[in-house]
Design a protein around this motif. Structure first.
Motif, PDB file in Angstrom:
ATOM      1  N   ALA A   1      30.212  36.347  -7.524  1.00  0.00           N
ATOM      2  CA  ALA A   1      29.147  36.294  -8.523  1.00  0.00           C
ATOM      3  C   ALA A   1      28.052  37.299  -8.199  1.00  0.00           C
ATOM      4  N   ALA A   2      27.347  37.737  -9.236  1.00  0.00           N
ATOM      5  CA  ALA A   2      26.168  38.572  -9.027  1.00  0.00           C
ATOM      6  C   ALA A   2      25.098  37.734  -8.338  1.00  0.00           C
TER       7      ALA A   2
ATOM      8  N   ASN B   1      34.479  45.278 -10.992  1.00  0.00           N
ATOM      9  CA  ASN B   1      33.400  45.564 -10.043  1.00  0.00           C
ATOM     10  C   ASN B   1      32.286  46.372 -10.692  1.00  0.00           C
TER      11      ASN B   1
ATOM     12  N   LEU C   1      30.237  44.113 -12.887  1.00  0.00           N
ATOM     13  CA  LEU C   1      29.389  43.215 -12.096  1.00  0.00           C
ATOM     14  C   LEU C   1      28.194  43.989 -11.534  1.00  0.00           C
TER      15      LEU C   1
ATOM     16  N   LYS D   1      25.536  44.532 -13.985  1.00  0.00           N
ATOM     17  CA  LYS D   1      24.983  43.269 -14.487  1.00  0.00           C
ATOM     18  C   LYS D   1      25.448  42.950 -15.908  1.00  0.00           C
TER      19      LYS D   1
ATOM     20  N   LEU E   1      28.305  41.325 -16.256  1.00  0.00           N
ATOM     21  CA  LEU E   1      29.002  40.064 -16.012  1.00  0.00           C
ATOM     22  C   LEU E   1      28.215  39.255 -14.995  1.00  0.00           C
ATOM     23  N   ASP E   2      28.365  37.935 -15.077  1.00  0.00           N
ATOM     24  CA  ASP E   2      27.720  37.064 -14.097  1.00  0.00           C
ATOM     25  C   ASP E   2      28.610  36.823 -12.888  1.00  0.00           C
ATOM     26  N   ALA E   3      29.920  36.857 -13.115  1.00  0.00           N
ATOM     27  CA  ALA E   3      30.870  36.589 -12.031  1.00  0.00           C
ATOM     28  C   ALA E   3      32.217  37.201 -12.390  1.00  0.00           C
ATOM     29  N   ILE E   4      33.062  37.381 -11.385  1.00  0.00           N
ATOM     30  CA  ILE E   4      34.410  37.892 -11.598  1.00  0.00           C
ATOM     31  C   ILE E   4      35.383  37.134 -10.701  1.00  0.00           C
TER      32      ILE E   4
ATOM     33  N   GLY F   1      27.728  41.613  -5.025  1.00  0.00           N
ATOM     34  CA  GLY F   1      28.423  40.353  -5.269  1.00  0.00           C
ATOM     35  C   GLY F   1      28.330  39.439  -4.080  1.00  0.00           C
TER      36      GLY F   1
END
Length: 326
Positions: free
Chosen positions: A111-112, A170, A173, A176, A178-181, A197
């Protein structure tokens, strides 16, 4: 002056000598599809072993389903994929067998830092990226369901899914977006080590357990080119044993050859701390994975394939026996 007979004999001898120095004949060439991932390195290493008696021609693909399409088209003999791609391919009628498992693990929910995601339930209201057709997609679905969350690639569910290829996850992420991958390795480690991350979890607590990547052969290669298939399997087992017994060799090859010096030693070590090279695979785990995929609609399968119909471990058992590996 030499006679014609003497000259002819000399020419024949010279031709034989030159032929013996040539690479393996076309009929001894194995066409391999692979992914540029840390834990896929031992499969790639088969092409540099000089004592296998075969020539391995490797092609790198973006994701597992692309390898399955190439196998269906008759362009590959062997492919390295996540189990999800092999299962989806078989369900769609692809004439393939799973013949070994070459790596365990290799997934990480990242997650970020600013997203404040410490556990799976914190993903509610977030955008989560994953690569379509990878085992990470199956693991993400299983984790979300296990934690009572709904998901879709459209707005309106608890979690909005965004499908991107591994490197693009990546990047998204970091930017910013995405909040998570749910990421593979080494990209998951690179995100954590790069500071953009934080690890939330390694997603191995569902019915699937720790996923095993699959070595897949076309039915034609397995059934009609048995001698060559046996040679390749022995080569795969040799390469895997080398990587297990000599981590420095594995690190050097993956970082310098597979990743062309674009992967640091720290990132490789971190990635392989979350993945292990292996040989074996359990048909029961493939069956559970297939049923999980069907349950959560990860792959549109008219019918869930029966693992024992397409997990064929005879070549692996013979190769391990020949090489004295338990």
């Amino acid at each position: 002056m030499k006679s014609k007979k003497t000259l002819l004999s000399a020419l024949i001898a010279a031709s034989a000598l030159s032929l013996s120095a040539l690479p393996a004949a076309a009929e001894d060439t194995v066409r391999l599809g692979n992914l540029k991932l840390a834990h896929f390195g031992a499969v790639s290493y088969t092409q540099v072993l000089t004592d296998c008696g075969i020539k391995v021609e490797e092609r790198i693909f973006a994701k597992g389903p692309d390898i399955m399409q190439a196998m269906v088209a008759g362009e590959l003999d062997v492919g390295a994929t996540a189990s999800e791609a092999a299962i989806s391919g078989r369900a769609a009628g692809a004439p393939i067998y799973i013949v070994a498992g070459f790596a365990k693990g290799g997934a990480r929910l990242v997650a970020a830092p600013e997203a404040k995601v410490a556990k799976v339930t914190d993903l509610k209201g977030k955008k989560v990226g994953v690569t379509r057709g990878g085992i990470q997609e199956v693991l993400l679905a299983a984790e979300l369901a296990q934690n009572g969350l709904t998901w879709s690639d459209q707005p309106g569910k608890d979690v909005q899914i965004v499908y991107l290829n591994y490197p693009d996850l990546n990047q998204a992420l970091m930017l910013k977006q995405l909040d998570a991958i749910m990421q593979t390795e080494p990209q998951g480690s690179q995100a954590v080590n790069g500071g953009f991350g934080i690890e939330v979890m390694k997603p191995y607590d569902t019915a699937i357990g720790t996923p095993v990547r699959t070595l897949v052969m076309s039915e034609e290669f397995h059934d009609k080119h048995k001698a060559l298939a046996e040679k390749f399997m022995r080569c795969f087992v040799k390469a895997t044993k080398t990587f297990i017994d000599q981590p420095a060799v594995a690190s050097k090859y993956v970082r310098e050859t597979l990743f062309k010096k674009q992967l640091s030693e720290t990132d490789f070590d971190s990635a392989m701390g979350n993945a292990q090279y292996s040989y074996d695979i359990d048909p029961a785990q493939i069956q559970v994975t297939a049923e999980t995929m069907a349950k959560y609609g990860v792959s549109k399968m008219a019918k869930v394939p029966t693992a024992t119909d397409f997990v064929k471990l005879d070549l692996l058992a013979d190769a391990k026996k020949d090489l004295g590996i338990q």
